[in-house]
Design a protein around this motif. Structure first.
Motif, PDB file in Angstrom:
ATOM      1  N   GLN A 102       0.862  -1.185   0.000  1.00  0.00           N
ATOM      2  CA  GLN A 102       0.000   0.000   0.000  1.00  0.00           C
ATOM      3  C   GLN A 102       0.889   1.222   0.000  1.00  0.00           C
ATOM      4  OE1 GLN A 102      -2.574   1.783   3.395  1.00  0.00           O
ATOM      5  NE2 GLN A 102      -3.942   0.331   2.379  1.00  0.00           N
ATOM      6  N   MET A 146       4.756   4.428   2.668  1.00  0.00           N
ATOM      7  CA  MET A 146       3.852   3.301   2.925  1.00  0.00           C
ATOM      8  C   MET A 146       3.481   3.125   4.396  1.00  0.00           C
ATOM      9  SD  MET A 146       6.466   0.159   2.190  1.00  0.00           S
ATOM     10  CE  MET A 146       7.967  -0.097   3.153  1.00  0.00           C
ATOM     11  N   GLN A 147       4.330   3.569   5.310  1.00  0.00           N
ATOM     12  CA  GLN A 147       4.025   3.370   6.728  1.00  0.00           C
ATOM     13  C   GLN A 147       3.448   4.611   7.398  1.00  0.00           C
ATOM     14  OE1 GLN A 147       4.132  -0.090   6.378  1.00  0.00           O
ATOM     15  NE2 GLN A 147       4.370   0.190   8.581  1.00  0.00           N
ATOM     16  N   PRO A 153      -1.225   3.362   7.275  1.00  0.00           N
ATOM     17  CA  PRO A 153      -1.902   2.316   6.493  1.00  0.00           C
ATOM     18  C   PRO A 153      -3.237   1.921   7.123  1.00  0.00           C
ATOM     19  CG  PRO A 153      -0.071   1.382   7.739  1.00  0.00           C
ATOM     20  CD  PRO A 153       0.000   2.862   7.919  1.00  0.00           C
ATOM     21  N   ARG A 154      -4.274   1.820   6.271  1.00  0.00           N
ATOM     22  CA  ARG A 154      -5.605   1.470   6.763  1.00  0.00           C
ATOM     23  C   ARG A 154      -6.281   0.485   5.808  1.00  0.00           C
ATOM     24  NH1 ARG A 154      -8.442   6.914   9.290  1.00  0.00           N
ATOM     25  NH2 ARG A 154      -6.576   7.716  10.351  1.00  0.00           N
ATOM     26  N   TYR A 155      -7.055  -0.424   6.389  1.00  0.00           N
ATOM     27  CA  TYR A 155      -7.838  -1.393   5.624  1.00  0.00           C
ATOM     28  C   TYR A 155      -9.149  -1.639   6.364  1.00  0.00           C
ATOM     29  CZ  TYR A 155      -3.189  -2.531   3.728  1.00  0.00           C
ATOM     30  OH  TYR A 155      -1.947  -2.470   3.157  1.00  0.00           O
ATOM     31  N   GLY A 179       3.313  -1.116   3.982  1.00  0.00           N
ATOM     32  CA  GLY A 179       2.053  -0.412   4.070  1.00  0.00           C
ATOM     33  C   GLY A 179       1.071  -1.134   4.969  1.00  0.00           C
ATOM     34  N   LYS A 180       1.568  -1.586   6.131  1.00  0.00           N
ATOM     35  CA  LYS A 180       0.734  -2.352   7.057  1.00  0.00           C
ATOM     36  C   LYS A 180       1.216  -2.120   8.489  1.00  0.00           C
ATOM     37  CE  LYS A 180       0.184  -5.791   3.445  1.00  0.00           C
ATOM     38  NZ  LYS A 180       1.133  -5.201   2.491  1.00  0.00           N
ATOM     39  N   HIS A 215      -1.972  -5.700  11.133  1.00  0.00           N
ATOM     40  CA  HIS A 215      -2.231  -6.156   9.768  1.00  0.00           C
ATOM     41  C   HIS A 215      -1.317  -7.331   9.408  1.00  0.00           C
ATOM     42  CE1 HIS A 215      -3.591  -1.764   8.838  1.00  0.00           C
ATOM     43  NE2 HIS A 215      -4.631  -2.504   9.194  1.00  0.00           N
TER      44      HIS A 215
END
Length: 271
Positions: free
Chosen positions: A133, A139-140, A143-145, A182-183, A187
């Motif tokens: 991501q 990327m850090q 990060p959201r999901y 990206g997590k 995650h």
């Protein structure tokens, strides 16, 4: 040994998070690669650009100058096994395959340039599509999901479909959930716990969590990446149990031993 193959990491970069600068000399990198083979590595992954959080980009010419001599040196030294080039750039992948690489390990999943999928099809080598991501530089940040496992699996299937549409053979495609790219730590742990859902897609899975900061989130004393061996082994064993076909690691000897013991215990449990 049954179970996943072990990929040994050979970083020829000045700024990788764990071993940056240690193998800047071609001779040292070749010697390290051969040492990893002696420890049981099935595959060597050669990288010339750091993708740690905040890493600065490297020009393709510089990346080729760092990696191709190492690939050539390993082949000249007699290594006939699998060699992977860890790069986002199609021109680097092309030069590496010409020098003897057999796998393109791409953290951008063939998104770095518009012609990357066509180059992958042209080269005909194995291709690892990794989920990330954002970019290494950002990327850090945050990060959201909504559901990290569903989103990563669906996204990787989409990238594999695009690669096949460009002419990459299905049997050449590997998927990597991109631990640490990206997590958050949560995650990463969720992706590891549900790695079997990625393996269930039918594509072989590459898993790499060696020495990563997720281990620090569980054990705050492990501030030095070199002090994360125990956590790296725990994650490698869990990934193997959940279907990973390649485990990418710094500590090859210890990982090979752990996987052998895990396999022996599994054999002993059968009637």
């Amino acid at each position: 040994m049954n179970g996943p193959r072990v990929m040994g990491i050979v970083n020829v970069t000045p700024d990788s998070f764990s071993d940056g600068g240690r193998l800047a000399d071609v001779g040292a990198a070749v010697a390290h690669g051969l040492s990893l083979v002696g420890q049981g590595a099935d595959i060597l992954d050669i990288g010339g650009e750091s993708t740690r959080p905040g890493a600065e980009p490297v020009a393709a010419d510089e990346e080729i100058a760092r990696t191709v001599p190492v690939i050539e040196g390993l082949r000249a030294a007699g290594w006939r096994g699998a060699l992977s080039i860890d790069t986002m750039k199609p021109e680097v992948a092309r030069a590496a395959v010409a020098a003897g690489a057999t796998m393109w390990n791409d953290v951008s999943a063939l998104r770095f340039s518009d012609h990357a999928p066509d180059v992958a099809a042209e080269l005909g080598c194995d291709v690892v599509l990794m989920h990330m991501q954002g970019t290494p530089q950002r990327m850090q940040a945050d990060p959201r999901y909504a559901d990290v496992v569903v989103e990563v699996v669906d996204w990787l299937i989409g990238q594999a479909t695009e690669a096949m549409a460009a002419g990459v053979a299905r049997e050449r495609i590997w998927l990597d959930p991109g631990i640490g790219f990206g997590k958050t730590a949560d995650h990463n742990l969720a992706l590891t716990a549900h790695l079997d859902r990625l393996a269930a897609t039918g594509f072989p899975v590459l898993y790499g969590a060696s020495r990563k900061r997720t281990i620090l989130s569980v054990d705050p004393t492990a501030t030095d990446p070199a002090d994360r061996l125990g956590g790296s082994l725990a994650l490698a064993l869990e990934a193997a149990r959940r279907g990973a076909a390649i485990i990418r690691v710094h500590d090859v000897r210890e990982t090979v031993q752990a996987l052998k013991v895990q396999a022996a215990v599994a054999d002993a449990s059968r009637p």
